[in-house]
Design a protein around this motif. Structure first.
Motif, short mmCIF file in Angstrom:
data_model
loop_
_atom_site.label_atom_id
_atom_site.label_comp_id
_atom_site.label_asym_id
_atom_site.label_seq_id
_atom_site.Cartn_x
_atom_site.Cartn_y
_atom_site.Cartn_z
N UNK A 14 2.57 -6.94 22.70
CA UNK A 14 1.80 -6.41 21.56
C UNK A 14 2.54 -5.25 20.90
N UNK A 15 3.14 -4.40 21.71
CA UNK A 15 3.90 -3.28 21.18
C UNK A 15 5.09 -3.79 20.36
N UNK A 16 5.78 -4.80 20.89
CA UNK A 16 6.93 -5.36 20.17
C UNK A 16 6.50 -5.93 18.82
N UNK A 17 5.35 -6.62 18.81
CA UNK A 17 4.85 -7.20 17.56
C UNK A 17 4.47 -6.09 16.57
N UNK A 35 6.10 -5.19 12.92
CA UNK A 35 5.26 -5.11 11.73
C UNK A 35 5.37 -3.74 11.08
N UNK A 36 5.48 -2.68 11.90
CA UNK A 36 5.64 -1.32 11.39
C UNK A 36 6.92 -1.20 10.57
N UNK A 37 8.00 -1.75 11.09
CA UNK A 37 9.28 -1.70 10.38
C UNK A 37 9.19 -2.43 9.04
N UNK A 38 8.54 -3.59 9.07
CA UNK A 38 8.37 -4.37 7.84
C UNK A 38 7.50 -3.62 6.83
N UNK A 46 -0.29 5.10 22.56
CA UNK A 46 1.05 4.67 22.13
C UNK A 46 1.76 5.80 21.39
N UNK A 47 1.05 6.47 20.49
CA UNK A 47 1.66 7.58 19.73
C UNK A 47 2.06 8.72 20.66
N UNK A 48 1.19 9.03 21.64
CA UNK A 48 1.52 10.11 22.58
C UNK A 48 2.79 9.78 23.37
N UNK A 106 -3.06 -4.46 16.59
CA UNK A 106 -2.14 -5.09 17.54
C UNK A 106 -2.38 -4.66 18.99
N UNK A 107 -2.80 -3.41 19.19
CA UNK A 107 -2.93 -2.89 20.56
C UNK A 107 -4.35 -2.99 21.10
#
Length: 340
Positions: free
Chosen positions: A285-288, A292-295, A329-331, A319-320
């Motif tokens: 999920x993190x990879x996806x 998506x974040x990069x896109x 995830x942000x932390x 996603x998460x």
């Protein structure tokens, strides 16, 4: 347990002996000397495996001096030969019962008096002889000027020789279990290096055969005290080549489940498999999300920072799975960035 870990354990053993030597050189009681150990010495004594330091050993109720039944001499002898009872641990367990103000000699005298009260002849004389022999060994060890230019293995051989010089055949009863463990540490180190190219199943079997041969009559007692997870880690390190060669995730999971069932039982093995599946799904999920974040950032370069963050947070939750996971995830990312 890899090669480096074995080296570390050997070093810890050396620190342990230095700690014991430090105690024996002091004219104080056991309780005071324990408090005078440095944190490093205390940590080394706590970590030595699988024998440990004997802390809490008395409470395991396999002592020859249990309150409900004192063991006859021949039963005590059998327990020493099998490793069920560790004589040195018993001495120190008894010493912890001495009053804090007692000198070592007073404490030893109290132990001998205790044996007098607990045993009848001829067992009494035989049990006392074991303790008197050990006390005499401590006295000789205290006087002994150890060589300072030897490796650990060489020094330990000198210590073993000293034990037999003072204790004769009692050295095996008192120190045999410890010596078999040290022998296994050295033997397993050599085995791991020399067996790297053996077929995995043969390697695992030969390692266990080495353990049985080296531990001898102590095998069952020593293994019963070892942590199952340590056994599991050791076997997995021996199987490392096979595991790395499996490319199919399902086949790798079957392989792991088989070994984990062996050590932890079916229910625990299934729980571990479920945890791995959750972890794998989470990383997927993190990879996806990161893709998506990069896109998203590429396509929305002109958005304000506040709008970008709001949209990205929505994506993370999507996603998460939850706001909590998104925040976690942000932390983690912030910690990783700070570490860099």
């Amino acid at each position: 347990m890899d090669f480096k870990k074995i080296i570390i354990i050997v070093i810890i053993f050396l620190i342990f002996f230095l700690g014991i030597l430090y105690f024996l050189k002091q004219d104080t009681n056991p309780n005071q000397s324990k408090q005078s150990l440095t944190p490093e010495e205390q940590m080394a004594m706590e970590r030595i495996a699988p024998l440990g330091t004997g802390e809490g050993f008395w409470e395991e109720a396999i002592s020859p001096f249990r309150e409900d039944r004192t063991k006859p001499y021949l039963e005590l002898l059998d327990d020493l030969k099998s490793g069920k009872v560790n004589f040195v641990w018993e001495v120190w367990a008894l010493r912890r019962k001495c009053k804090a103000e007692y000198t070592p000699d007073q404490c030893n005298a109290t132990i001998l008096a205790y044996i007098d009260s607990e045993y009848e002849s001829p067992d009494k004389e035989k049990v006392k002889d074991l303790f008197l022999s050990y006390f005499r060994y401590e006295e000789e060890y205290r006087k002994w000027e150890q060589p300072t230019d030897l490796s650990f293995v060489e020094l330990y051989e000198k210590i073993k020789a000293k034990r037999r010089d003072v204790l004769n055949d009692k050295a095996d009863l008192i120190f045999g279990m410890e010596e078999s463990q040290v022998s296994f540490l050295e033997g397993s180190q050599n085995f791991i290096k020399q067996s790297a190219n053996l077929p995995t199943e043969q390697r695992v079997k030969q390692f266990e055969d080495l353990k049985k041969k080296t531990y001898g009559t102590y095998y069952d007692s020593l293994v019963s005290r070892e942590d199952k997870f340590d056994h599991y880690q050791m076997e997995m390190s021996l199987r490392d080549k096979d595991l790395n060669a499996i490319t199919d995730p399902k086949e790798k999971e079957k392989y792991l489940n088989r070994i984990e069932t062996k050590y932890f039982g079916k229910e625990r093995a299934n729980n571990l498999a479920e945890e791995r599946a959750k972890e794998s799904k989470f990383h997927e999920s993190i990879s996806k999300y990161e893709a998506k974040e990069k896109e998203f950032l590429k396509e929305n370069a002109n958005l304000s920072a506040a709008d970008k963050e709001k949209k990205l947070k929505d994506l993370r939750i999507q996603f998460l799975g939850s706001e909590e996971e998104a925040d976690a995830y942000i932390r983690r990312k912030n910690i990783e960035e700070a570490g860099k």
